[in-house]
Structures are given as structure tokens and as C-alpha cells.
Design a protein around this motif. Sequence first.
Motif, PDB file in Angstrom:
ATOM      1  N   ALA A 130      -0.519  68.098 -41.349  1.00  0.00           N
ATOM      2  CA  ALA A 130      -1.190  68.369 -40.078  1.00  0.00           C
ATOM      3  C   ALA A 130      -1.185  69.864 -39.775  1.00  0.00           C
ATOM      4  O   ALA A 130      -2.183  70.410 -39.276  1.00  0.00           O
ATOM      5  CB  ALA A 130      -0.502  67.587 -38.962  1.00  0.00           C
ATOM      6  N   ASP A 131      -0.085  70.540 -40.085  1.00  0.00           N
ATOM      7  CA  ASP A 131      -0.017  71.991 -39.860  1.00  0.00           C
ATOM      8  C   ASP A 131      -1.062  72.717 -40.700  1.00  0.00           C
ATOM      9  O   ASP A 131      -1.739  73.639 -40.220  1.00  0.00           O
ATOM     10  CB  ASP A 131       1.376  72.515 -40.198  1.00  0.00           C
ATOM     11  N   ALA A 132      -1.202  72.301 -41.958  1.00  0.00           N
ATOM     12  CA  ALA A 132      -2.162  72.954 -42.850  1.00  0.00           C
ATOM     13  C   ALA A 132      -3.594  72.702 -42.384  1.00  0.00           C
ATOM     14  O   ALA A 132      -4.427  73.625 -42.345  1.00  0.00           O
ATOM     15  CB  ALA A 132      -1.971  72.462 -44.280  1.00  0.00           C
ATOM     16  N   PHE A 133      -3.905  71.459 -42.014  1.00  0.00           N
ATOM     17  CA  PHE A 133      -5.256  71.159 -41.540  1.00  0.00           C
ATOM     18  C   PHE A 133      -5.559  71.907 -40.236  1.00  0.00           C
ATOM     19  O   PHE A 133      -6.689  72.353 -40.019  1.00  0.00           O
ATOM     20  CB  PHE A 133      -5.429  69.655 -41.330  1.00  0.00           C
ATOM     21  N   SER A 134      -4.547  72.041 -39.381  1.00  0.00           N
ATOM     22  CA  SER A 134      -4.744  72.783 -38.136  1.00  0.00           C
ATOM     23  C   SER A 134      -5.078  74.242 -38.425  1.00  0.00           C
ATOM     24  O   SER A 134      -5.925  74.843 -37.740  1.00  0.00           O
ATOM     25  CB  SER A 134      -3.482  72.693 -37.264  1.00  0.00           C
ATOM     26  N   LYS A 135      -4.427  74.815 -39.426  1.00  0.00           N
ATOM     27  CA  LYS A 135      -4.730  76.206 -39.787  1.00  0.00           C
ATOM     28  C   LYS A 135      -6.136  76.315 -40.363  1.00  0.00           C
ATOM     29  O   LYS A 135      -6.830  77.323 -40.141  1.00  0.00           O
ATOM     30  CB  LYS A 135      -3.689  76.720 -40.777  1.00  0.00           C
ATOM     31  N   ALA A 136      -6.578  75.295 -41.075  1.00  0.00           N
ATOM     32  CA  ALA A 136      -7.952  75.297 -41.585  1.00  0.00           C
ATOM     33  C   ALA A 136      -8.940  75.321 -40.431  1.00  0.00           C
ATOM     34  O   ALA A 136      -9.935  76.059 -40.451  1.00  0.00           O
ATOM     35  CB  ALA A 136      -8.189  74.075 -42.461  1.00  0.00           C
ATOM     36  N   VAL A 137      -8.675  74.519 -39.403  1.00  0.00           N
ATOM     37  CA  VAL A 137      -9.558  74.473 -38.237  1.00  0.00           C
ATOM     38  C   VAL A 137      -9.536  75.806 -37.506  1.00  0.00           C
ATOM     39  O   VAL A 137     -10.575  76.280 -37.010  1.00  0.00           O
ATOM     40  CB  VAL A 137      -9.138  73.317 -37.318  1.00  0.00           C
ATOM     41  N   MET A 138      -8.357  76.435 -37.419  1.00  0.00           N
ATOM     42  CA  MET A 138      -8.263  77.737 -36.757  1.00  0.00           C
ATOM     43  C   MET A 138      -9.068  78.792 -37.501  1.00  0.00           C
ATOM     44  O   MET A 138      -9.633  79.706 -36.891  1.00  0.00           O
ATOM     45  CB  MET A 138      -6.793  78.164 -36.653  1.00  0.00           C
ATOM     46  N   CYS A 139      -9.143  78.670 -38.824  1.00  0.00           N
ATOM     47  CA  CYS A 139      -9.926  79.624 -39.608  1.00  0.00           C
ATOM     48  C   CYS A 139     -11.413  79.499 -39.296  1.00  0.00           C
ATOM     49  O   CYS A 139     -12.155  80.488 -39.350  1.00  0.00           O
ATOM     50  CB  CYS A 139      -9.706  79.389 -41.110  1.00  0.00           C
TER      51      CYS A 139
ATOM     52  N   LEU B 280      -2.587  60.724 -36.988  1.00  0.00           N
ATOM     53  CA  LEU B 280      -2.471  59.273 -36.826  1.00  0.00           C
ATOM     54  C   LEU B 280      -1.246  58.747 -37.568  1.00  0.00           C
ATOM     55  O   LEU B 280      -0.486  57.925 -37.044  1.00  0.00           O
ATOM     56  CB  LEU B 280      -3.741  58.607 -37.343  1.00  0.00           C
ATOM     57  N   GLU B 281      -1.025  59.226 -38.775  1.00  0.00           N
ATOM     58  CA  GLU B 281       0.149  58.805 -39.554  1.00  0.00           C
ATOM     59  C   GLU B 281       1.446  59.208 -38.872  1.00  0.00           C
ATOM     60  O   GLU B 281       2.473  58.530 -39.010  1.00  0.00           O
ATOM     61  CB  GLU B 281       0.094  59.408 -40.957  1.00  0.00           C
ATOM     62  N   LEU B 282       1.419  60.285 -38.119  1.00  0.00           N
ATOM     63  CA  LEU B 282       2.609  60.761 -37.408  1.00  0.00           C
ATOM     64  C   LEU B 282       2.823  60.033 -36.084  1.00  0.00           C
ATOM     65  O   LEU B 282       3.818  60.279 -35.394  1.00  0.00           O
ATOM     66  CB  LEU B 282       2.499  62.269 -37.155  1.00  0.00           C
ATOM     67  N   GLY B 283       1.886  59.145 -35.726  1.00  0.00           N
ATOM     68  CA  GLY B 283       2.006  58.453 -34.454  1.00  0.00           C
ATOM     69  C   GLY B 283       1.622  59.311 -33.272  1.00  0.00           C
ATOM     70  O   GLY B 283       1.899  58.957 -32.120  1.00  0.00           O
ATOM     71  N   ARG B 284       0.956  60.415 -33.505  1.00  0.00           N
ATOM     72  CA  ARG B 284       0.490  61.301 -32.424  1.00  0.00           C
ATOM     73  C   ARG B 284      -0.930  60.863 -32.049  1.00  0.00           C
ATOM     74  O   ARG B 284      -1.924  61.521 -32.312  1.00  0.00           O
ATOM     75  CB  ARG B 284       0.571  62.761 -32.871  1.00  0.00           C
TER      76      ARG B 284
ATOM     77  N   SER C 191      -0.493  65.380 -47.798  1.00  0.00           N
ATOM     78  CA  SER C 191      -0.821  63.998 -47.412  1.00  0.00           C
ATOM     79  C   SER C 191      -0.627  63.039 -48.575  1.00  0.00           C
ATOM     80  O   SER C 191      -0.171  61.907 -48.401  1.00  0.00           O
ATOM     81  CB  SER C 191      -2.268  63.918 -46.920  1.00  0.00           C
ATOM     82  N   ALA C 192      -0.976  63.500 -49.785  1.00  0.00           N
ATOM     83  CA  ALA C 192      -0.863  62.640 -50.962  1.00  0.00           C
ATOM     84  C   ALA C 192       0.576  62.220 -51.225  1.00  0.00           C
ATOM     85  O   ALA C 192       0.828  61.197 -51.865  1.00  0.00           O
ATOM     86  CB  ALA C 192      -1.436  63.354 -52.180  1.00  0.00           C
ATOM     87  N   ARG C 193       1.518  62.993 -50.713  1.00  0.00           N
ATOM     88  CA  ARG C 193       2.947  62.657 -50.893  1.00  0.00           C
ATOM     89  C   ARG C 193       3.585  62.119 -49.623  1.00  0.00           C
ATOM     90  O   ARG C 193       4.810  62.009 -49.542  1.00  0.00           O
ATOM     91  CB  ARG C 193       3.693  63.902 -51.385  1.00  0.00           C
ATOM     92  N   GLY C 194       2.761  61.803 -48.615  1.00  0.00           N
ATOM     93  CA  GLY C 194       3.293  61.253 -47.377  1.00  0.00           C
ATOM     94  C   GLY C 194       3.978  62.269 -46.496  1.00  0.00           C
ATOM     95  O   GLY C 194       4.725  61.899 -45.584  1.00  0.00           O
ATOM     96  N   MET C 195       3.727  63.545 -46.712  1.00  0.00           N
ATOM     97  CA  MET C 195       4.347  64.614 -45.916  1.00  0.00           C
ATOM     98  C   MET C 195       3.343  65.023 -44.820  1.00  0.00           C
ATOM     99  O   MET C 195       2.668  66.053 -44.901  1.00  0.00           O
ATOM    100  CB  MET C 195       4.712  65.787 -46.811  1.00  0.00           C
ATOM    101  N   PHE C 196       3.269  64.185 -43.777  1.00  0.00           N
ATOM    102  CA  PHE C 196       2.158  64.328 -42.842  1.00  0.00           C
ATOM    103  C   PHE C 196       2.342  65.448 -41.823  1.00  0.00           C
ATOM    104  O   PHE C 196       1.359  65.973 -41.307  1.00  0.00           O
ATOM    105  CB  PHE C 196       1.918  62.989 -42.142  1.00  0.00           C
ATOM    106  N   GLN C 197       3.593  65.827 -41.537  1.00  0.00           N
ATOM    107  CA  GLN C 197       3.763  66.938 -40.605  1.00  0.00           C
ATOM    108  C   GLN C 197       3.267  68.259 -41.206  1.00  0.00           C
ATOM    109  O   GLN C 197       2.446  68.941 -40.581  1.00  0.00           O
ATOM    110  CB  GLN C 197       5.224  67.077 -40.173  1.00  0.00           C
ATOM    111  N   PRO C 198       3.719  68.662 -42.414  1.00  0.00           N
ATOM    112  CA  PRO C 198       3.142  69.885 -42.996  1.00  0.00           C
ATOM    113  C   PRO C 198       1.650  69.739 -43.291  1.00  0.00           C
ATOM    114  O   PRO C 198       0.902  70.712 -43.229  1.00  0.00           O
ATOM    115  CB  PRO C 198       3.951  70.109 -44.271  1.00  0.00           C
TER     116      PRO C 198
ATOM    117  N   HIS D 211     -11.562  65.239 -39.905  1.00  0.00           N
ATOM    118  CA  HIS D 211     -11.196  63.890 -40.338  1.00  0.00           C
ATOM    119  C   HIS D 211      -9.788  63.897 -40.931  1.00  0.00           C
ATOM    120  O   HIS D 211      -8.938  63.056 -40.593  1.00  0.00           O
ATOM    121  CB  HIS D 211     -12.223  63.421 -41.361  1.00  0.00           C
ATOM    122  N   ASN D 212      -9.521  64.843 -41.805  1.00  0.00           N
ATOM    123  CA  ASN D 212      -8.209  64.940 -42.451  1.00  0.00           C
ATOM    124  C   ASN D 212      -7.109  65.214 -41.431  1.00  0.00           C
ATOM    125  O   ASN D 212      -6.019  64.634 -41.503  1.00  0.00           O
ATOM    126  CB  ASN D 212      -8.227  66.041 -43.508  1.00  0.00           C
ATOM    127  N   LEU D 213      -7.399  66.111 -40.485  1.00  0.00           N
ATOM    128  CA  LEU D 213      -6.414  66.432 -39.449  1.00  0.00           C
ATOM    129  C   LEU D 213      -6.109  65.189 -38.615  1.00  0.00           C
ATOM    130  O   LEU D 213      -4.938  64.874 -38.354  1.00  0.00           O
ATOM    131  CB  LEU D 213      -6.937  67.559 -38.567  1.00  0.00           C
TER     132      LEU D 213
END
Length: 659
Positions: free
Chosen positions: A94-103, A120-124, A85-92, A113-115
Motif C-alpha cells: 500500500a505504501d508503494a502504490f500510494s507513492k505511485a499515485v503521489m508521482c 482492502l487486504e489490510l482491512g482498511r 502484494s505477491a508475497r502477502g506484504m500488503f502494508q509495504p 485498483h492495486n492500491l
Amino acid sequence: MYPERVAKALQRAQANLNAGDAHAALVDLEKAVQKFPKGFQCWLLYGQAKGYLGDHAGAEQCFRRAVAILPRDINGWNCLGLSYSARGMFQPAADAFSKAVMCAPLAHSDIYHNLGSALLELGRYQEAATVYEETIPRKDTGDLWALLAMCYKGMERYQDALQANLKALERGITGYTIHLNLSSCYSVLKDFDSAAAHARAALDAKPGDDAALLNLGLAQIEAGRLGDGLLSLSQCARPDAGAARLLAQQYIDPVDPRALREAHEAATAALTAGIEARHIARELKPGERLRVGFVSGDLRLHPVAFFLEGLMAWLDRSQLEVFVYSEVRKPDEVTERFRQMGDHWRETAGLGDDAFVERVDLDALHVLVDLVGHTNGSRMTAYARRLAPVQATYLGYSGTTGLRQMDYVLSDTVLVPDSDAESHYTEQVVRLGPVLATYTPPAGTVPVSPLPMDANGYPTFGSFAQRKKISPATIDMWIATLKAVPDARLMVMSSGLSAVAARERFAALFAGADIDAQRLILRGPGTMEEYLAAHSQVDVILDTMPWNGHTTTMHALWMGVPTLTVDGVHHASRLGESVARAAGLERYVVARPAEFPARAAQIVGEPARLREERATMRNRLSTSPLFDHDAMARSFGAACAAMWKARASADAAAGSAPM
């Protein structure tokens, strides 16, 4: 278990990180990962230290090592997501935050919140809204409500966005952003007083901010406070504020057509300063069709579409090759109909001028037709470069563009009746005939109703004009009309009357002239079907000045309701006359405002004639120039050919070589 020396190094590193000394932490962590490369905590802290120092790419590599060691650890995936996120790479991210939630489905609310923020940044927006909606019951904070509001806004759920922003405000979110967002929501919902109030609050937090000044000026204008709106817009440096000022000046009565021309020339010169116009000379080979391009962002449910669709459908494709440059950002079923009408459809919404010019150049147009003018999505700075040998403006704007490189304006014999009217334009005037454009009725089957005064026992005048069109002179004319017809009512259904406070302020204008509030029926806007159905309550429309109705006048005629209008002195103030004369309704045109009340009384005093006009109005329209799409298409084609011939002759005389 970590080796003792590694464990102590981690303890020191953690202490240094807690103290804000990431550089000191790095010394221990570099040694820790070398001595114990399989240590999850070594890599996790190492990545955090790099992140604190702004090395987010380095942090990512550390967190990747961490999640490879413990792929079920929630912290590793969350930290990895933050590094993306800090580098504006919101798709990876979101994938990482989703894996955190799955854990850990019941993970800390900050991870949700982070997810949500990444989505939101991806327009989803829908996915992000779902995340926030599930998080808020566990962490009911203002910032989450503000983020949820942004999701709702992206989904065009503006009422929900408004409520979410208000909840954020209640929970302590203050400052520029929340008030600007509230201003935008209220504007979309047509509560312009509230929109202006929050725009002022945004300005209090950030004095001189252009976005807040634009919101304030537009809200004031829509609320009918033109002087305040023009003042606010004059302080805003954005080009769209300048365009809004040009448009708003045409609502002010009395209007000065020459001053309007001068204002447009000055504003356009400033806007296009430093832009060099190209010379474009092209051939039209024997047997080749004239290539004509249309540029518009209004090929959707919009006033322009009602007047363009018939023309586009009837253009002679044996003579014209049609290119459509669609600036539509949110297509609808109307857009799809237009898509089928062009030989070539180009999606150009969002393109910068360079890319737009490059796209148009590829099509080698002979004639370019602007349908925007200085309204939203204006391409004046692109036209200033010159995109075709002939550039003309038509339909989408109410007068001159003021642009030197705009060669022609297409009009009619009523809107521009003589050479004096021609002097209001910087462009050369080409008249298409007795009407500016032909009309295509809205889809649907709302029938014409019986004359309401037969059932009511009294006449009802009406207006469906935007509040900004209802000038003080218009109010005075309407008051005089109500006094001339003492039993009459007035129904006003307007986008500027959505809020109770706006309706109360509007009613007060009549109360000051001793018009009882019981004679006024004030309503905010509705759906297209509700709007058309509301004509069943109106016997005669009262026009506005100095800007007449056009789309609303045609919709009213389609519903059997004629509009009483005043002949004006420029394009916008002659629209009512143009429509009335084309429909054979000359008795609905008066020369001066002073004649308006008596004519209104005369019209409603002849209910039999009014009843017959209402019942036969659609048949009357169907045989009028307003519905003669074939004739309009032929006039338009002939105009394009004539404009092209004039340019080609001028190029030949000057010895210009074709491109």
C-alpha cells in the motif's frame, strides 16, 4: 541515454518478456545491469522477469534499485507494490502504490485498483472504498464494483454492498464468488428467498461447495422452509452446519425430546471424536473464592444479554471470583457494561482451541459456565478436553448439548418439571428456581401505550417471532384463532418477512383458509425502538410452537402486552409457560392447541381486564421472580457451590490429587 549494446539488450529482453520467455529475458538483463547499473529500465525489466518466474523477493530488490534511480517514476513504485502484494506484504505494498499515485495523481486506473486491493487486504475498508469510488468513474468495470462491495461489507454497509455486487453482476461478473457474496448480503438484509436463490447459483458454479450449502441451508431455514434447509445442511461438511441442523430440528412440530437428545449425542460424539478429556482436580482453600468462568460471544445487544446482565451485576463477589471469556467480535455499549462486571475480562474471540484452552488453564477455574451451546461460536471441541473440574451449560441454548464432558445444565422448575423431563438431557439438571433467568429491559424510554382495541374497535393479535419459529401447526392455531374472533386482525413483524415475496407467500397460507388479506398486517424487522413501539398496535401476542418466544415474550410484557401460550413437552416449548406463571399470568397458558382459540376469544372479550393488566404490567413484573436479580444471583451462587462440592467429594473419594 543507454549505451548501444545495453539498449539492444533491453530491446531483446522486452521482446522476450512480451513473448512470455522470461528465462531468455534474464540472460540479457543480467548483463545489462552489470554493464549499466544506473539504468532504471535495466532494473525495472530485470525485476519484471524475476516476478514472472515467481522470484518476488528478487523482484523486490530490483524494483528497489529502480525507484532509487528514478524516485518519481510511477512504474517503479507500482511494480514494487506488486512484488510486495505477491508475497502477502500488503502494508509495504500500500505504501508503494500510494507513492505511485503521489508521482502522478492522474495515474492509470490500474494503479488505483492495486492500491485499493492492498488497503482492502489490510482491512482498511473506508480508505479502500474511497479509492474505488474515485476510480470507478474512469474505469467502470465489474471487478472494481465487486471489490467496492467487499469494502462496504467490511464497513457493515450491507445495502451498499448489495447494490455494488448487483452492479458487478450487471457488468458481466459471474460465477461462484459474486453469487456467494450476494447470498451473504441478502441474508444480512433478511431477504432470505433472494439469499437462497444466489446460494443455488453459487452451487451451480461450484457443486458441493460447503460455504454455498451453508448459506443455502440457513436461508431456507430462516425463510421457514425447514425441511429444505435441513436437507441442504446435511450435505455440508462444516461443523457449523451440523450445529445449525441441531438447532433447526427443534423448530419442527411435533417435537420428540428423546430424538433430540439422541441427535445431539450423536452429533457431538462425531464432532469431538479423537479428543481426549483431561482429568482436572483442584483445591478450594479456606477463605478462597470459587473461581467461576463464563464463556459467551453474546455479551452485546443480543437476547442472552437481556437475561444475563442482572445476574452478573448481583453475583456475590465475596464468594465468587468471576472470569469472563468474551467471544464478542463486534463489541458495543452492552459489551462495555459486561466488561465492568467481571473481576477478570479475557478477550478470546478468534482464538483457536489450543490457545483458548491455554488461556483458560491459566485462570485455574473451579466452575466453567458455557453460554453458547451449539449456537454461533460454539466451543464444544474445547469443552471436550475439559477446562474445569465442573462444566455447566446455561441460558444460551435450548436444551441438551449432548456432550459427555458437560456435567450440568442449569434450568428451572417449569422447563424441567420432573424426572421424565430430566431424561431429555445428557447433563445433570440443576434447577435455579421458578425461572430460568431474570430480565433486564432494553435501554430507552418507550412508554406503554393504551390498549389499541379501545381506539380501533376490534382486537389485534400479534407476533414478533422469527419466521422459522412459525411452524405449520402455529399457522393452523392462528387461523383457528382468527376464525374464533372474526373481527380480529393479526400483525406479524418478523425478520423473515422483509421481502415483498416473503410477505405474499406468508399471506397465501391464510388465504387458503379463507382469511382475508385485509386482516393481516405483515412487516419486516426494525430497530429496537421501532420494534418496541410496534407493541402499541397489539392487544395480545400469540405464541409459536413448538418453540415459544422468550426474549420477545419478555419484551412484550415490558410493553404491557401479554402472550397467550401452549404448554409444551420440552425446554423450548415450555418457555412461554415459565414466563407467564412467573408473572402471575396463568390464564395465558393453555394445555393444548385446541384450547387456544377459545382462550384468545375469552381474553379479548374482557377488555377491562386486559386494559388493567396492560397498565399495571411493569409494576407486576417488578415484584415477580422475573425481575428478582438478587434471588437469582443467590440461587446461581448456591448452584455453583453445590456443583463444586459434588465434584470435590467425588475426587476425594477417588483419591484424585489437586492440580
